[in-house]
Design an enzyme around this catalytic site. Structure first.
Site, short mmCIF file in Angstrom:
data_model
loop_
_atom_site.label_atom_id
_atom_site.label_comp_id
_atom_site.label_asym_id
_atom_site.label_seq_id
_atom_site.Cartn_x
_atom_site.Cartn_y
_atom_site.Cartn_z
N GLY A 34 0.81 -1.22 0.00
CA GLY A 34 0.00 0.00 0.00
C GLY A 34 0.84 1.26 0.00
N GLY A 83 0.56 -5.39 1.43
CA GLY A 83 -0.84 -5.42 1.05
C GLY A 83 -1.12 -6.33 -0.13
N GLU A 106 6.80 -6.05 7.05
CA GLU A 106 6.23 -4.91 7.77
C GLU A 106 6.95 -4.57 9.06
OE1 GLU A 106 2.76 -6.48 5.29
OE2 GLU A 106 4.54 -7.27 6.30
N ASP A 114 -0.14 -7.80 8.40
CA ASP A 114 -1.58 -7.72 8.63
C ASP A 114 -2.32 -8.32 7.43
OD1 ASP A 114 -0.62 -5.62 7.09
OD2 ASP A 114 -2.19 -4.23 7.69
#
Length: 347
Positions: A34, A83, A106, A114
């Site tokens: 992202g 993402g 991340e 996530d």
């Protein structure tokens, strides 16, 4: 882009003329993650809820993909990070090639894996998911196939023919999962994983990454390094020691809790943690990591706390508490059947 994908996928799911959906990238990457820079910029300007809104839409999209009612095929012909992992790994069919590179790094920017990672990484054999998420290591297509992140390996030169065959079958009427599987299997190939892959040493990985705490995991890796001295061990130690100590502990808790939970429960918990990170409830690691690794690129993040032993269970627990803020809106996932997306833990 997230909103556009969400809207189009919802339309396709309810359109009787659409029998199959294929997700693929345009260029060398499937999706490299992202727009972290935009999220950080808005939050610094005083709009932390922008970050929450961004992740709310992203996780809603991931949930739609993971519970999609029609055959969904992701073609991961290139880089898949952050993402991008959420956009690809929730599909029923996940096709990789010799060009595929997968990673969830991340923790290196003060965030944590996530987009449903506490669900799909926890379903990998043994504790390989802990290894992937805590180290941010890169996997190639053959490793993804071996561990279950991918369902098929197809050479990139055959992708156009595969898509044409799927399109031809779709034009003849509704497609079911077995039919799509049969078509893909005609193009799929068995490929060996590289000799130095950590997946070939799953027993060692399990021995280290099954430990209860991050400190114990690193300690066991250091002991193993003295005995074996293999490159994957040294790289795992180096990468974990360079990452945010807080992020490592957050991820270890999320993947352990997610191992026996459904996708929806995992996404709801991840969103709660993300909101605390956006609000800087405990620290600024996400902002500092993004500055050092993405914006200014000095590669020298100053984590707070700087050491694992300084990150207490109470500090980690704050990320899992309810967010107390007038601007906060909980993640409201629409009622859908989780039975469409069932992956059992492979411990």
């Amino acid at each position: 882009m997230i909103c556009q994908m969400l809207n189009k996928l919802q339309v396709y799911e309810n359109d009787p003329r659409v029998n199959l959906v294929i997700l693929k990238g345009n260029g060398r990457a499937f999706c490299a993650g992202g727009d972290v820079t935009s999220v950080i910029t808005f939050i610094i300007a005083g709009y932390w809820s922008f970050g929450a809104s961004f992740y709310r839409k992203q996780l809603t999209l991931d949930y739609l993909l993971g519970t999609y009612k029609k055959p969904l095929v992701s073609i991961l012909n290139g880089i898949v990070m952050g993402g991008g992992a959420g956009l690809s790994t929730h599909a029923k069919f996940r096709i990789v090639t010799e060009k595929t590179v997968f990673a969830m790094p991340e923790a290196a920017i003060g965030l944590f894996p996530d987009v449903g990672a506490s669900h799909f990484l926890s379903r990998l054999p043994g504790f390989f998911g802990e290894y992937v998420g805590l180290t941010g290591t890169r996997l190639d297509g053959s490793e993804m196939l071996a561990c279950g992140l991918a369902t098929h390996f197809v050479h990139s030169k055959d992708l156009a023919s595969l898509e044409n065959e799927l399109d031809s079958m779709s034009s003849r009427g509704a497609l079911d999962v077995p039919t799509v599987s049969q078509v893909i299997n005609r193009f799929a190939r068995k490929v060996p994983i590289k000799q130095d892959s950590a997946y070939k040493r799953l027993e060692m990985v399990n021995s280290c990454f099954s430990r209860e705490t991050v400190e114990e995991i690193i300690s066991s890796l250091e002991k193993l390094a003295r005995e074996e001295g293999e490159r994957w061990i040294m790289e795992a130690i180096k990468d974990m020691k360079a990452a945010s100590p807080t992020s490592l502990k957050i991820f270890l808790r999320t993947i352990r809790e997610g191992r026996m939970q459904k996708l929806k429960e995992c996404l709801l918990r991840e969103f709660n943690v993300l909101c605390h990170i956006m609000r800087r409830t405990v620290n600024d690691d996400f902002f500092e990591g993004s500055r050092a690794m993405i914006m200014e690129k000095d590669k020298k993040p100053q984590w707070n706390p700087s050491k694992l032993e300084l990150v207490s269970d109470e500090m980690v627990g704050q990320f899992f508490n309810k967010v107390e803020d007038d601007e906060w809106v909980d993640l409201d996932l629409p009622p859908r059947s989780d039975s469409l997306y069932i992956l059992q833990s492979r411990l």
